[in-house]
Motif scaffolding. Structure first.
Motif, PDB file in Angstrom:
ATOM      1  N   VAL B 235       0.556  -1.445   0.472  1.00 36.69           N
ATOM      2  CA  VAL B 235       0.159  -0.222   0.007  1.00 36.69           C
ATOM      3  C   VAL B 235       1.125   1.399   0.059  1.00 36.69           C
ATOM      4  O   VAL B 235       0.767   2.144  -0.584  1.00 36.69           O
ATOM      5  N   HIS B 236       2.033   1.079   0.956  1.00 32.73           N
ATOM      6  CA  HIS B 236       2.516   2.165   0.807  1.00 32.73           C
ATOM      7  C   HIS B 236       3.532   2.756  -0.197  1.00 32.73           C
ATOM      8  O   HIS B 236       3.550   4.076  -0.804  1.00 32.73           O
ATOM      9  N   GLY B 239       1.346   3.217  -3.116  1.00 33.17           N
ATOM     10  CA  GLY B 239       0.577   4.999  -2.997  1.00 33.17           C
ATOM     11  C   GLY B 239       1.762   6.156  -2.553  1.00 33.17           C
ATOM     12  O   GLY B 239       0.777   7.147  -3.755  1.00 33.17           O
ATOM     13  N   VAL B 240       2.351   6.227  -2.314  1.00 30.52           N
ATOM     14  CA  VAL B 240       3.312   7.713  -2.042  1.00 30.52           C
ATOM     15  C   VAL B 240       5.016   7.506  -2.938  1.00 30.52           C
ATOM     16  O   VAL B 240       5.373   8.501  -3.023  1.00 30.52           O
ATOM     17  N   TYR B 245      -2.529   5.524  -6.972  1.00 30.20           N
ATOM     18  CA  TYR B 245      -4.186   5.362  -6.072  1.00 30.20           C
ATOM     19  C   TYR B 245      -4.470   4.199  -6.198  1.00 30.20           C
ATOM     20  O   TYR B 245      -5.035   3.795  -4.821  1.00 30.20           O
ATOM     21  N   ALA B 248      -3.478   1.216  -4.639  1.00 26.74           N
ATOM     22  CA  ALA B 248      -2.799   0.820  -3.590  1.00 26.74           C
ATOM     23  C   ALA B 248      -4.268   0.898  -2.942  1.00 26.74           C
ATOM     24  O   ALA B 248      -4.288  -0.301  -1.709  1.00 26.74           O
ATOM     25  N   CYS B 249      -5.011   1.436  -3.740  1.00 31.21           N
ATOM     26  CA  CYS B 249      -7.074   0.771  -2.780  1.00 31.21           C
ATOM     27  C   CYS B 249      -7.713  -0.580  -3.123  1.00 31.21           C
ATOM     28  O   CYS B 249      -8.131  -1.362  -1.786  1.00 31.21           O
TER      29      CYS B 249
END
Lengths: 378, 282, 269
Positions: B235-236, B239-240, B245, B248-249
């Motif tokens: 996810v990390h 995501g970043v 996104y 990640a979602c």
């Protein structure tokens, strides 16, 4: 009646979901009167007190204070003094601040409330403890503070919910004395005293309301209930009377228990030939090895210091297994041994005919209905 | 009776609506900062860059080998760490409560203070303990799953030890003495008296530990092993790090579903244990 | 007492001591040693210096420490306020609402902090509320993550306080607001300060959600520690972590002193 009643319950019922905690409860308490609500746990006595204080709202019925309907009035507008079982002294406030809490809540001026707090501390003999915190006090002292806190707002009605139950036996006896003195010093206050202890009720109350299974069962003066119990439950619960089956001989109170004839007190004229129950207090019963009396077998013997409690099984009397009675006899020599035959002597006078089997202590009669009013009881 | 009484006081004090109104503000906070974001995560997972609703992202993420490895790692690490915590936490609790020694109180408090520390502290100290240039010089151990598992055992043991210790303090000493006087050897007393008594507490602590280790991020991040990718790490990074996104979602939804399942299980166990615990307290 | 013979206890104690050393003592000791080490290429550090600690207290690191302290203070206070409010309101609420809301309030425990961060990123990078890139999003993330714990702490304390305190206060003439202010809240104060301590400890060490959402001008100390380790500056990272622990412990001690101070004013001279 309403004029002089400080407190009036008018057919009050309280239900929690499916459970009925109080059913159709009616009671008047006059100014200056102390009424004890006496009953085993779960009998609805605490619920009645909570309904009066406003902590629970009746499902039906009305609660009146000095003739005013307060059923929907929140507790903080009722102005009653309440003492609960574990006292609920505010742990973060000093004794003085606890007692002064109600005064401050009423925005009384600081100097005046300080004076009132002093007065209250004096009333309960705690003058030197004003700056202490509740946890630094003994159980008895906490109880005094709780009473002082309730009385500080000069309530017309004082509610006491098992105030002595948190204390040990010796302290309880002392506090009972103090409460009685306090009661006599407060002639303008109506007191409702909830307890399961018959001694407390007999000592303090002008009248006793016996509660059972969410209902008011019997209501009378302490003496009246003791001498002439209106129901089997009250006879047994108040003073632990023996209940014996008897047959009425004549309307004046002559009854037969087995082969023994005696004169009993009755609430009213009796119907000859009727089968009734006789309440006989243990200390009025005599037990001998032989002589006149009902034939029985001694089945138990307990030494209780001042006297012996004997348990005797009387055969016959129309009960299949016989009937067990308790007798309290002085410590005399020559007591019969357990298992030996004895003679049980009932008192010539002093036994009482119980008017109602009234949801009695014997199984099987719970379904029968009996009049709830007390008509016919002298 | 007390709680029932409370429910009745409500309407006597005010109107029936007011308790609901009072409960609203905290729930609004939670709805705005937790529920609304979580719903958007779900929505985002089925929305592509152009705002079109599609299951394409789900297909590509779930099909990728990296996702399979992440799930495998997450479950394996959480399972192994939880098992370790249960064994070690129970052992610590039994020794501290039943075979006490001078200073056992201090030792219990020392384990307790671990709870106040951030988990990455353990990972950081592991780089000095087990790193290539550290105390033990174990080579690549630091970057293996086993190191992550050991670090999580270190950090999460108190979560099992605490409830077990609490349950043991409720165990009357007389019961052990009676069992011993009846001829039971320590092993038997442990198996037949002690362990059954603390089993519910250990189970609850273990369930919580499983939940927390599934979600653990700081330890894995700080150890920085490239091959040990877990779901939170995925996810990390999506995501970043790569700013993808939607992917990640998708991972986040899987993660939440897994956690929610365990959470419901945990609440069930815990509430039942609580009810039984209440019975045990006189 | 489980083991009655003294000789049989020794092996158990030895096993305990070994496990305790490896699991609890070694990590802490190593961290302290690393924070003070000049270099560490052998079993023991090469030499000792306070330079790393000094570095951790100056410049960017000092800024991060302040950010962490402020974040913990704001998020902790907000969490205790919201948590206490929720506990009090739900105690009077109908049963269905109490059960449902209780489950909801505990939910952040079960959700990975990274997902909480991702959710905030997704939700607040778009209208109606653009918070991404501001410090508020960090504060919100911390609030959400510590709220469960402060709510649970206060709620469980509330169930242990008998209803009769509030009832008696009301019977003495206190309006509901006064009962809340003078009786219920003061009696909850110890639980609230415990909740605050827990919230501060958790917030100071939070890294998962923060690393997802932090803007450049609001970097908490744990994130800085991660950046340091990532760049290989592990001694500085250890020193910064030690400072973080120190700051947390000092805050907790102050909070403990505050609540105990309230409690000990109870003992009259």
């Amino acid at each position: 009646m309403t004029e002089s009643s400080a407190v009036q319950f008018d057919r009050v019922s309280v239900r929690y979901g499916q459970v009925t905690a109080l059913r159709d409860f009616s009671l008047d308490v006059a100014t200056g009167e102390t009424v004890a609500l006496l009953g085993p746990s779960g009998s609805g006595k605490s619920t009645a007190l909570k309904a009066l204080a406003g902590f629970v709202r009746p499902t039906s019925g009305r609660v009146l204070l000095a003739g005013q309907d307060v059923t929907g009035v929140p507790p903080h507008k009722r102005g009653l003094g309440v003492v609960v079982q574990q006292y609920a002294l505010f742990p973060h406030l000093t004794v003085a601040d606890n007692i002064g809490f109600g005064l401050r809540a009423r925005r009384m001026r600081r100097t005046e409330s300080a004076r009132r707090v002093e007065e209250m501390l004096e009333l309960v003999g705690m003058e030197r403890y004003g700056r202490r915190y509740p946890r630094e006090l003994s159980g008895g002292q906490q109880q005094r503070v709780a009473i002082a806190r309730a009385l500080a707002i000069r309530p017309p009605v004082l509610l006491l919910d098992e105030p002595l139950s948190a204390l040990d036996a010796q302290l309880r006896a002392d506090m009972l004395d103090e409460l009685r003195q306090l009661r006599d010093e407060l002639p303008d206050i109506a007191i409702l005293y909830v307890t399961h202890d018959q001694t407390e009720a007999l000592t303090l109350a002008h009248r006793i309301a016996v509660m059972r299974e969410a209902e008011l069962l019997d209501l009378d003066t302490a003496q009246g209930l003791y001498r002439q119990p209106p129901s089997e439950f009250t006879a047994a619960f108040l003073g632990g009377a023996n209940l014996l089956p008897a047959t009425v001989r004549d309307a004046n109170g002559t009854v037969e228990v087995g082969a023994v004839t005696l004169t009993a007190m009755a609430p009213g004229p009796l119907v000859p030939g009727a089968h009734v129950r006789l309440a006989v207090r243990p200390h009025t019963i005599g037990v001998r090895r032989d002589g006149p009396g009902l034939a029985a077998v001694l089945t138990g013997l307990q030494w209780r210091g001042a006297n012996y409690r004997l348990t005797c099984l009387i055969a016959g009397l129309d009960e299949p297994g016989g009937i067990s009675v308790h007798a309290d006899v002085p410590s005399i020599d020559g007591l019969p041994r357990v298992g030996s035959p004895v003679r049980v002597r009932l008192p010539e006078h002093g036994a009482a005919v119980v008017a109602r089997a009234g949801a009695g202590s014997t199984a099987g009669d719970a379904g029968e209905s009996f009049p709830q009013n007390l008509a016919g009881v002298a | 009776m007390t709680t029932a009484a409370l429910a009745v006081v409500g309407p006597a004090r005010a109107t029936r609506v007011s308790p609901l109104l009072w409960a609203l503000p905290p729930l609004v906070v939670l709805a705005g900062f937790l529920i609304y974001p979580l719903v958007l995560v779900g929505v985002q997972s089925v929305t592509n860059e152009d705002g079109v609703t599609t299951l394409e992202t789900w297909r590509s993420v779930l099909g990728a080998g990296e996702f399979h490895r992440a799930i495998g790692n997450t479950v394996l690490i959480a399972g192994a760490a939880t098992a370790g915590c249960i064994v070690l936490g129970t052992f610590f609790a039994v020794v501290l409560a039943l075979v006490p020694f001078p200073g056992s109180g201090a030792a219990a408090r020392a384990v307790d203070t671990l709870l106040a520390f951030p988990s990455f502290l353990i990972a950081l100290s592991f780089t000095f303990l087990y790193g290539a240039a550290g105390v033990f010089q174990l080579g690549d151990f630091l970057y293996s799953r086993w190191c992550v598992i050991l670090a999580e055992i270190t950090f999460y043991t108190p979560f099992v030890m605490r409830p077990a210790l609490a349950a043991l303090t409720h165990l009357p000493a007389e019961r052990l003495a009676v069992a011993a006087s009846l001829g039971a050897r320590p092993g038997q007393v442990l198996r037949r008296v002690v362990l059954p008594e603390i089993a519910p507490a250990v189970a609850a602590g273990g369930a919580l530990t499983l939940l927390l280790t599934l979600n653990e991020f700081g330890i894995v991040l700080f150890i920085g092993a490239k091959d040990v990718i877990t779901l939170p790490m995925l996810v990390h990074s999506k995501g970043v790090v790569t700013f993808d996104y939607p992917s990640a979602c998708v991972v986040a939804v899987v993660e939440v579903a897994l956690s929610a399942l365990l959470y419901l299980l945990y609440r069930r166990i815990f509430s039942r244990k609580g009810a039984r615990g209440a019975d045990l307290v006189p | 007492m489980l083991i009655w013979s003294r000789s049989a206890r020794w092996p158990i104690w030895a096993l305990f001591a070994a496990a305790f050393l490896v699991i609890v003592a070694a990590p802490l000791a190593v961290l302290v040693a690393a924070a003070l080490a000049t270099e560490w290429n052998d079993v023991l550090p090469g030499g000792f210096t306070v330079a790393h600690l000094g570095a951790a207290l100056t410049g960017e690191n000092q800024g991060s420490l302040l950010v962490s302290l402020q974040t913990a203070a704001v998020a902790g206070l907000a969490a205790v306020a919201v948590g206490t409010w929720a506990a009090l309101a739900l105690a009077a609420a109908p049963r269905w609402l109490r059960k449902g809301a209780d489950g909801l309030l505990h939910l952040p425990v079960a959700i990975p902090s990274v997902v909480v961060g991702l959710g905030l990123l997704v939700a607040y990078s778009r209208p109606p509320l653009l918070l991404n890139g501001t410090r508020w999003i960090v504060l919100i993330a911390h609030l959400v993550l510590v709220l469960s714990f402060s709510y649970a702490t206060v709620a469980s304390a509330l169930t242990r306080i008998d209803d009769s305190y509030a009832q008696v206060a009301a019977s003495l003439g206190a309006r509901p607001a006064l009962v809340l202010l003078r009786i219920r809240l003061p009696m909850l104060l110890p639980a609230m300060s415990a909740a605050a301590a827990l919230a501060v400890a958790l917030s100071m060490g939070e890294v998962g959600a923060t690393i997802m959402v932090y803007p450049p001008d609001w970097r908490t100390l744990p994130v800085t520690v991660f950046t340091l380790t990532d760049r290989g500056r592990t001694f500085d990272a250890a020193a910064a972590t030690l400072i973080l622990l120190g700051a947390t412990l000092v805050t907790l001690l102050i909070l403990g002193r505050v609540s105990r101070g309230r409690a000990t004013t109870g003992v009259s001279p």
